[in-house]
Design a protein around this motif. Sequence first.
Motif, PDB file in Angstrom:
ATOM      1  N   CYS A 302     -13.447   9.389  24.900  1.00 18.44           N
ATOM      2  CA  CYS A 302     -13.752   8.678  26.151  1.00 18.44           C
ATOM      3  C   CYS A 302     -15.009   9.200  26.832  1.00 18.44           C
ATOM      4  O   CYS A 302     -15.763   8.427  27.437  1.00 18.44           O
ATOM      5  CB  CYS A 302     -12.601   8.821  27.134  1.00 18.44           C
ATOM      6  SG  CYS A 302     -11.053   8.123  26.622  1.00 18.44           S
ATOM      7  N   LEU A 303     -15.231  10.516  26.746  1.00 11.17           N
ATOM      8  CA  LEU A 303     -16.234  11.167  27.573  1.00 11.17           C
ATOM      9  C   LEU A 303     -17.317  11.896  26.783  1.00 11.17           C
ATOM     10  O   LEU A 303     -18.335  12.301  27.352  1.00 11.17           O
ATOM     11  CB  LEU A 303     -15.546  12.187  28.502  1.00 11.17           C
ATOM     12  CG  LEU A 303     -14.606  11.583  29.546  1.00 11.17           C
ATOM     13  CD1 LEU A 303     -13.617  12.614  30.046  1.00 11.17           C
ATOM     14  CD2 LEU A 303     -15.417  11.015  30.703  1.00 11.17           C
ATOM     15  N   GLY A 304     -17.075  12.096  25.500  1.00 16.06           N
ATOM     16  CA  GLY A 304     -18.042  12.847  24.706  1.00 16.06           C
ATOM     17  C   GLY A 304     -17.891  14.340  24.814  1.00 16.06           C
ATOM     18  O   GLY A 304     -18.687  15.103  24.248  1.00 16.06           O
ATOM     19  N   HIS A 305     -16.873  14.800  25.526  1.00 12.24           N
ATOM     20  CA  HIS A 305     -16.588  16.232  25.676  1.00 12.24           C
ATOM     21  C   HIS A 305     -15.175  16.375  26.222  1.00 12.24           C
ATOM     22  O   HIS A 305     -14.527  15.367  26.550  1.00 12.24           O
ATOM     23  CB  HIS A 305     -17.596  16.909  26.611  1.00 12.24           C
ATOM     24  CG  HIS A 305     -17.751  16.246  27.955  1.00 12.24           C
ATOM     25  ND1 HIS A 305     -16.693  15.936  28.777  1.00 12.24           N
ATOM     26  CD2 HIS A 305     -18.859  15.812  28.618  1.00 12.24           C
ATOM     27  CE1 HIS A 305     -17.125  15.363  29.887  1.00 12.24           C
ATOM     28  NE2 HIS A 305     -18.436  15.265  29.814  1.00 12.24           N
ATOM     29  N   ASN A 306     -14.705  17.605  26.315  1.00 13.92           N
ATOM     30  CA  ASN A 306     -13.422  17.854  26.960  1.00 13.92           C
ATOM     31  C   ASN A 306     -13.512  19.125  27.788  1.00 13.92           C
ATOM     32  O   ASN A 306     -14.358  19.982  27.560  1.00 13.92           O
ATOM     33  CB  ASN A 306     -12.287  17.923  25.940  1.00 13.92           C
ATOM     34  CG  ASN A 306     -12.380  19.132  25.038  1.00 13.92           C
ATOM     35  OD1 ASN A 306     -11.998  20.240  25.428  1.00 13.92           O
ATOM     36  ND2 ASN A 306     -12.893  18.944  23.815  1.00 13.92           N
ATOM     37  N   GLN A 307     -12.640  19.232  28.765  1.00  8.72           N
ATOM     38  CA  GLN A 307     -12.728  20.306  29.756  1.00  8.72           C
ATOM     39  C   GLN A 307     -12.551  21.689  29.143  1.00  8.72           C
ATOM     40  O   GLN A 307     -13.182  22.662  29.596  1.00  8.72           O
ATOM     41  CB  GLN A 307     -11.697  20.063  30.856  1.00  8.72           C
ATOM     42  CG  GLN A 307     -11.941  20.844  32.137  1.00  8.72           C
ATOM     43  CD  GLN A 307     -10.912  20.513  33.196  1.00  8.72           C
ATOM     44  OE1 GLN A 307      -9.795  20.060  32.895  1.00  8.72           O
ATOM     45  NE2 GLN A 307     -11.259  20.728  34.460  1.00  8.72           N
TER      46      GLN A 307
END
Length: 423
Positions: A302-307
């Motif tokens: 969804c975002l191209g990264h994760n937290q």
Amino acid sequence: MSQSSSQRPTVVVVDGYSAGNFYPKAFTETGARVVHVQSTPELIPTMLAPGLSAYEENIVGDDELALVERLRRLGPVCVVAGQEGAVPLADRLSEALGVPSNGTRLSAARRDKYEMIEALRRAGVRCADQFKSSDVRELTDWAEERGVYPVVVKPLSSAASDGVYICNNAEEVTAAATAGLASQDIFGTDNTEILVQSYLKGTEYIVDTVSSDGEHYTCGVWQYEKTLLPSGKNIYNRDILLAPDAGLVPALVAYVHQVLAALDVRWGPAHAEVIMTDEGPALVEIGTRLNGNIHAGFHDVCLGHNQAHLTAQAYLRPRRFRQEYGGRVYTRRQPGVVYNTPTEQSGVVDTINTRAVDEIRALDSVFLAGPKLAPGSRIRPTTDLLSSTMRVYLTTHDQRQLDADYDTVRSLKDSVYQLASQA
């Protein structure tokens, strides 16, 4: 040729429950060796346990001074909290070890909901009115003297909507406070005081961030879709990923930056819940830990990264992180929804209907879906986030397809569990 463990920096994860399980992979892929600190002699049974096999070592630390000296010998570069209850210990350990830290000066305000809001008030940041007490009568009297209902009654230091009630009169405040003081939070700690706050009317949002030496990156803003039950509890149905330029997002981001400054959050992840009231954004609460609904692969799509991976970069590659992310806001690659399925079923789970589960998983936009209950488990009508029956992650470029698949999941969710016949 890979680096030996002695050449790799050491990262310490404290109580890596639930979402904290995404840390070992994130830090390992960023070049670190990862060790785990278990703060209790036995694992806490109310949360998804840490996958200890993912760590190079598990240290059970009941003597904090000895724990600091043992960790010091490992030469760690950072200490992170794997879940909400681990925040104070992670703050103390990181400060004692002299590694990047949010420090202990405002640690209580990053954990205790009353202290949190008072820190905002002192900093001039918009926030709720509130009162705390161990006395049910005092809590009820405060609500009555204030004379504006509804109010919110909740524990000081729990998580995941545990023990949170919206009360419309004195009798409901008395009942909620009595129940709260007679129970423990999800971390197994007695609720010795209860908090009552003014009700923040408006739509609620998630704002997730990662910080590196005081520079913040907003890695996701999600809108909560909730249903208020007659009991005064909210069911959190969907988290809906918003476009970064959507309507209220810039105002929410700016407000959360004020909150981070007021609470002296300079390092690591934060998960804020904010209500957009008629007067502007106001904090529900913030935790200096990962979003509990994170799934790294889903967020990557969804975002191209994760937290979790962003947190690893913030600590291990701080200069690069600040250059790439500092002061910036995420890009939404495609729409995403996290659906925590509610139920009105009651009984004992006999079997899992694998055909219904497979049908849900086969939907075009379903990234991941899994039953939360096993045969033999008790299923009860959903009253909060903890008692939802499934968590379903949906994402696709086609918003109409996502909406249609969500409706299909809603129609199938109660056929997932076959209940034992009642006597």
